[in-house]
Design a protein around this motif. Structure first.
Motif, mmCIF file in Angstrom:
data_model
loop_
_atom_site.group_PDB
_atom_site.id
_atom_site.type_symbol
_atom_site.label_atom_id
_atom_site.label_comp_id
_atom_site.label_asym_id
_atom_site.label_seq_id
_atom_site.Cartn_x
_atom_site.Cartn_y
_atom_site.Cartn_z
ATOM 1 N N LEU A 1 11.986 22.078 -20.731
ATOM 2 C CA LEU A 1 11.349 20.730 -20.553
ATOM 3 C C LEU A 1 10.062 21.062 -19.603
ATOM 4 O O LEU A 1 8.984 20.378 -20.035
ATOM 5 C CB LEU A 1 12.339 20.211 -19.259
ATOM 6 N N ALA A 2 9.967 22.125 -18.893
ATOM 7 C CA ALA A 2 8.594 22.334 -18.649
ATOM 8 C C ALA A 2 7.534 22.873 -19.533
ATOM 9 O O ALA A 2 6.289 22.072 -19.460
ATOM 10 C CB ALA A 2 8.778 23.691 -17.392
ATOM 11 N N VAL A 3 8.114 23.419 -20.524
ATOM 12 C CA VAL A 3 7.048 23.683 -21.912
ATOM 13 C C VAL A 3 6.625 22.501 -22.347
ATOM 14 O O VAL A 3 5.642 22.230 -22.927
ATOM 15 C CB VAL A 3 7.896 24.774 -22.630
ATOM 16 N N GLY A 4 7.576 21.605 -22.435
ATOM 17 C CA GLY A 4 7.445 20.282 -22.976
ATOM 18 C C GLY A 4 6.359 19.276 -22.601
ATOM 19 O O GLY A 4 5.510 18.976 -23.023
ATOM 20 N N VAL A 5 6.424 19.407 -20.994
ATOM 21 C CA VAL A 5 5.380 18.736 -20.064
ATOM 22 C C VAL A 5 4.069 19.406 -20.305
ATOM 23 O O VAL A 5 3.160 18.558 -20.630
ATOM 24 C CB VAL A 5 5.749 18.928 -18.648
ATOM 25 N N VAL A 6 4.232 20.484 -20.539
ATOM 26 C CA VAL A 6 2.660 21.367 -20.548
ATOM 27 C C VAL A 6 2.241 20.986 -21.848
ATOM 28 O O VAL A 6 0.884 20.709 -22.082
ATOM 29 C CB VAL A 6 2.731 22.900 -20.371
ATOM 30 N N LEU A 7 2.892 21.127 -22.927
ATOM 31 C CA LEU A 7 2.440 20.613 -24.341
ATOM 32 C C LEU A 7 2.165 19.337 -24.403
ATOM 33 O O LEU A 7 1.006 19.054 -25.159
ATOM 34 C CB LEU A 7 3.632 21.158 -25.365
ATOM 35 N N TRP A 8 2.756 18.525 -23.581
ATOM 36 C CA TRP A 8 2.509 16.969 -23.953
ATOM 37 C C TRP A 8 1.374 16.822 -23.140
ATOM 38 O O TRP A 8 0.326 16.096 -23.891
ATOM 39 C CB TRP A 8 3.553 16.216 -23.119
ATOM 40 N N LEU A 9 0.751 17.400 -22.090
ATOM 41 C CA LEU A 9 -0.568 17.170 -21.392
ATOM 42 C C LEU A 9 -1.580 17.719 -22.317
ATOM 43 O O LEU A 9 -2.809 17.205 -22.547
ATOM 44 C CB LEU A 9 -0.490 17.961 -20.030
ATOM 45 N N ALA A 10 -1.368 18.976 -22.656
ATOM 46 C CA ALA A 10 -2.355 19.577 -23.725
ATOM 47 C C ALA A 10 -2.745 18.862 -25.079
ATOM 48 O O ALA A 10 -3.874 18.695 -25.413
ATOM 49 C CB ALA A 10 -1.837 21.087 -24.266
ATOM 50 N N ILE A 11 -1.515 18.421 -25.591
ATOM 51 C CA ILE A 11 -1.874 17.433 -26.821
ATOM 52 C C ILE A 11 -2.496 16.198 -26.490
ATOM 53 O O ILE A 11 -3.181 15.773 -27.390
ATOM 54 C CB ILE A 11 -0.481 17.391 -27.503
ATOM 55 N N ARG A 12 -2.338 15.512 -25.393
ATOM 56 C CA ARG A 12 -2.806 14.325 -25.070
ATOM 57 C C ARG A 12 -4.239 14.490 -24.856
ATOM 58 O O ARG A 12 -4.979 13.783 -25.228
ATOM 59 C CB ARG A 12 -2.197 13.642 -23.817
#
Length: 262
Positions: free
Chosen positions: A20-31
């Protein structure tokens, strides 16, 4: 970084809460790159994975896949006579002085208790406790898991001369290889948690051990739990799901055990 550490990290990152933490980091980077729809998809999948694995029916199904195999592997095994009882690491946390001066029991500590019971029942004349310490191998102050198990067995009434410590192994593959060197072909009773029995048995077979499996820490039946523990999402269910997923993935895809047959 060796393979053991790398696989430990990857196994942690593939399940919540790390995933989940990885997903949040990826979400922020992709945004930040402007791909909002893809970012929302990545975050949504991360949240969905966490929620699904937190439901007891899901964790029960995953653990059940392993325990059904374990029941087949442990059914009808004789209670004697073995050259040694082998306790695989995972049942106790070694002391790390000066921060902690005594070992700490974990959820898998039934492994050690069962070993003492089998010894007192005459299953074997000795108990081999197998488990090292990554911190100690890196030069830290921690004692080994084998030493922690030895002291616990002494408290349970097992005589010191009946305990053989193998304090170098850091994983199940090394547990099996080092025990094989000690018993030299003798028949052993291997004790581990039920969810771990299938993989331990597979590795013991690869290593050419003459063995019988004994499982502990079996999941309680649904009838023994209140309805909310059977249906409502919980951290405990998430923990069981994560543990089972790691075992299932390792059982199916981890080929490091092939070197035991060499």
């Amino acid at each position: 970084m060796n393979t053991f550490i790398l696989l430990k990290i990857l196994a942690t990152l593939m399940v919540p809460p790390a995933s989940l933490a990885v997903g949040v980091v990826l979400w922020l980077a992709i945004r930040l790159m402007g791909w909002r729809r893809l970012a929302a998809t990545v975050l949504g999948l991360s949240i969905f994975q966490t929620l699904v694995l937190s439901f007891p029916p899901v964790s029960g199904m995953l653990v059940g896949l392993l325990e059904s195999k374990a029941r087949a592997l442990t059914a009808g095994n004789p209670s004697c006579c073995y050259e040694a009882i082998v306790v695989l690491g995972g049942g106790i946390a070694p002391a790390s002085p000066p921060h902690t001066t005594e070992p700490e029991l974990t959820e898998g500590s039934d492994r050690i208790w069962q070993a003492a019971r089998l010894y007192r029942a005459g299953a074997a004349p000795k108990i081999i406790v197998s488990g090292g310490s990554f911190i100690e191998q890196q030069g830290g102050p921690a004692t080994t898991e084998a030493e922690a198990m030895r002291r616990f067995l002494l408290d349970l009434g097992v005589p010191n001369e009946a305990i053989v410590s193998e304090g170098k192994a850091l994983n199940t593959i090394e547990n099996i290889a080092n025990v094989r060197d000690i018993v030299k072909g003798g028949r052993v009773a291997i004790i581990t948690s039920a969810y771990h029995v299938p993989r331990a048995a597979k590795l013991a077979s690869k290593g050419g051990l003459d063995f019988a499996m004994f499982g502990v820490d079996w999941s309680p039946p649904d009838a023994a739990m209140p309805w909310w523990d059977r249906w409502l999402p919980s951290v405990a269910a998430l923990n069981f799901s994560n543990r089972a997923l790691r075992e299932l993935v390792a059982l199916s895809f981890d080929r490091r055990g092939e070197r035991l047959a060499q």
